[in-house]
Design an enzyme around this catalytic site. Structure first.
Site, mmCIF file in Angstrom:
data_model
loop_
_atom_site.group_PDB
_atom_site.id
_atom_site.type_symbol
_atom_site.label_atom_id
_atom_site.label_comp_id
_atom_site.label_asym_id
_atom_site.label_seq_id
_atom_site.Cartn_x
_atom_site.Cartn_y
_atom_site.Cartn_z
ATOM 1 N N SER A 65 0.799 -1.240 0.000
ATOM 2 C CA SER A 65 0.000 0.000 0.000
ATOM 3 C C SER A 65 0.826 1.284 0.000
ATOM 4 O O SER A 65 0.261 2.361 -0.177
ATOM 5 C CB SER A 65 -0.941 0.013 1.198
ATOM 6 O OG SER A 65 -2.010 -0.842 0.944
ATOM 7 N N LYS A 68 0.279 3.395 -2.941
ATOM 8 C CA LYS A 68 -0.911 4.239 -3.106
ATOM 9 C C LYS A 68 -0.535 5.724 -3.135
ATOM 10 O O LYS A 68 -1.218 6.534 -3.756
ATOM 11 C CB LYS A 68 -1.901 3.968 -1.956
ATOM 12 C CG LYS A 68 -2.546 2.577 -2.039
ATOM 13 C CD LYS A 68 -3.314 2.213 -0.777
ATOM 14 C CE LYS A 68 -3.967 0.831 -0.935
ATOM 15 N NZ LYS A 68 -4.534 0.300 0.304
ATOM 16 N N TYR A 190 -3.345 -2.329 -10.252
ATOM 17 C CA TYR A 190 -3.259 -2.173 -8.793
ATOM 18 C C TYR A 190 -2.354 -3.251 -8.174
ATOM 19 O O TYR A 190 -1.493 -2.949 -7.339
ATOM 20 C CB TYR A 190 -4.674 -2.220 -8.201
ATOM 21 C CG TYR A 190 -4.697 -2.225 -6.690
ATOM 22 C CD1 TYR A 190 -4.514 -1.049 -5.965
ATOM 23 C CD2 TYR A 190 -4.890 -3.414 -5.979
ATOM 24 C CE1 TYR A 190 -4.525 -1.057 -4.576
ATOM 25 C CE2 TYR A 190 -4.899 -3.428 -4.590
ATOM 26 C CZ TYR A 190 -4.714 -2.262 -3.895
ATOM 27 O OH TYR A 190 -4.714 -2.283 -2.522
ATOM 28 N N TYR A 242 -4.547 3.418 7.959
ATOM 29 C CA TYR A 242 -5.878 2.821 8.072
ATOM 30 C C TYR A 242 -6.507 3.117 9.429
ATOM 31 O O TYR A 242 -6.466 4.253 9.881
ATOM 32 C CB TYR A 242 -5.828 1.296 7.823
ATOM 33 C CG TYR A 242 -4.832 0.912 6.780
ATOM 34 C CD1 TYR A 242 -5.019 1.304 5.458
ATOM 35 C CD2 TYR A 242 -3.683 0.190 7.098
ATOM 36 C CE1 TYR A 242 -4.112 0.974 4.488
ATOM 37 C CE2 TYR A 242 -2.773 -0.136 6.129
ATOM 38 C CZ TYR A 242 -2.979 0.253 4.829
ATOM 39 O OH TYR A 242 -2.068 -0.065 3.895
ATOM 40 N N VAL A 260 1.190 -3.840 3.704
ATOM 41 C CA VAL A 260 1.184 -5.162 4.341
ATOM 42 C C VAL A 260 2.446 -5.968 4.053
ATOM 43 O O VAL A 260 2.612 -7.068 4.575
ATOM 44 C CB VAL A 260 -0.074 -6.011 3.995
ATOM 45 C CG1 VAL A 260 -1.319 -5.432 4.623
ATOM 46 C CG2 VAL A 260 -0.227 -6.206 2.506
HETATM 47 N N1 GLN Z 1 -2.269 -5.300 -2.140
HETATM 48 C C1 GLN Z 1 -2.797 -5.226 -0.824
HETATM 49 C C2 GLN Z 1 -4.304 -5.387 -0.832
HETATM 50 O O1 GLN Z 1 -4.964 -4.830 -1.643
HETATM 51 C C3 GLN Z 1 -2.373 -3.925 -0.206
HETATM 52 C C4 GLN Z 1 -2.934 -3.746 1.186
HETATM 53 C C5 GLN Z 1 -2.029 -3.044 2.134
HETATM 54 O O2 GLN Z 1 -0.801 -2.949 1.978
HETATM 55 N N2 GLN Z 1 -2.606 -2.602 3.212
HETATM 56 O O3 GLN Z 1 -4.860 -6.069 -0.028
#
Ligand code: GLN
Length: 306
Positions: A65, A68, A190, A242, A260
């Site tokens: 993420s 993003k 993505y 988050y 993650v």
């Molecule tokens: N690719 C992961 C997902 O969409 C990214 C989530 C994350 O890093 N929080 O679940």
């Protein structure tokens, strides 16, 4: 006051390495479950150009993420404030992959850093780019000043095969006309952006433009206006971790973004960027050791934006 960043990193490393083994590596993406959980690195990169390391700071890992922020930056620069008609700027208070709020909020994600918002952001990129995967790579390589950065196709394909939740988010938002491109194409882009492999050093360097008023210090190119840079940092501060964004702000007082894969990057405007990586996560999907390391960094150095 001159701060001895190297001694500070060494101390943090020693004080936190006992936490290894207390979290859990992400396993809902099968390829990430294979990552050695005991890796741990930190890199600090100052705007004056010095870089300090401890541990596995040069080992590339899956940025997930953290990507993003890069894609949001690309579409914010290209499309300006029009993107906010498609996603909000409020913390969601729910987990990164939650579907809950979308129904009552008519398919408009709360913010660009939960999965729903990031999928809208990627959809925006697909509408303005003929080759989004190439454009993302060029953008990130220029930011990190490293032409070897690449996608890990094993991780990307592994997520594609198990990506039912993100597919659900996309289809749901498409039913509200908030996704303009083909769902599978958005998903593929993505999953690849999440599967970028970068080290703590790459990420700390790549986020320098956000500490530097929107200018990439490696080539002096302006990527965002001052106002856009302020807004992106504010979004990272309020939504970057988050449903643990409040706790992160409380403990570190900095804009940050997690993934993650176990990376967390934080920004001290006008001064430096710091990236920590340890793949074991806490229950919010943020690096357990990384959270503690960043808290200790601002506590020990006494640096604060407040
Ligand atoms: N690719 C992961 C997902 O969409 C990214 C989530 C994350 O890093 N929080 O679940």
């Amino acid at each position: 006051m001159d701060i001895d960043y190297q001694s500070c990193l060494n101390e943090i490393y020693e004080e936190t390495k006992g936490l290894l083994g207390k979290g859990k590596v992400a396993d809902y993406i099968p390829a990430l479950a294979e990552v050695d959980p005991n890796q741990y690195g930190i890199c600090v990169h100052t705007l004056e150009g010095q870089t300090y390391y401890v541990g596995d700071a040069k080992t590339p890992f899956s940025i997930q993420s953290i990507s993003k922020v890069f894609v949001l930056s690309m579409v914010f620069a290209a499309l300006g404030d029009s993107i906010w008609s498609r996603m909000g700027r409020e913390p969601s208070g729910s987990s990164f992959n939650s579907l809950v709020l979308l129904e009552t909020e008519n398919g408009k994600p709360r913010n660009p850093f939960i999965n729903a918002g990031a999928l809208v952001t990627t959809d925006c990129l697909l509408s303005i780019s003929k080759n989004p995967l190439k454009d993302i790579l060029v953008y990130v390589r220029n930011l990190a000043n490293n032409k070897y950065i690449n996608y890990d196709s094993v991780v990307a394909n592994s997520e594609m095969e198990t990506n039912f939740r993100n597919a659900a988010l996309l289809n749901f938002m498409k039913s509200f006309s908030n996704i303009n491109n083909d769902v599978n194409e958005v998903l593929n882009t993505y999953c690849h952006q999440c599967a970028l492999m970068m080290s703590c050093e790459d990420i700390a360097k790549a986020f320098s433009y956000l500490a530097n008023g929107g200018i990439n210090p490696f080539n002096n190119k302006r990527l965002l206006t001052l106002s856009q840079t302020k807004r992106l940092n504010a979004l990272m501060q309020t939504c970057g971790l988050y449903d643990e964004s409040g706790e992160f702000a409380f403990c570190t007082g900095l804009p940050g973004k997690s993934g993650v894969g176990g990376g967390i990057v934080a920004i001290i405007p006008k001064l430096l960027t710091i990236c920590v990586w340890s793949p074991e996560l806490n229950k919010h999907g943020n690096s357990l050791v990384g959270m503690k390391a960043l808290e200790l960094f601002t506590t020990k150095t006494g640096i604060s934006i407040f």
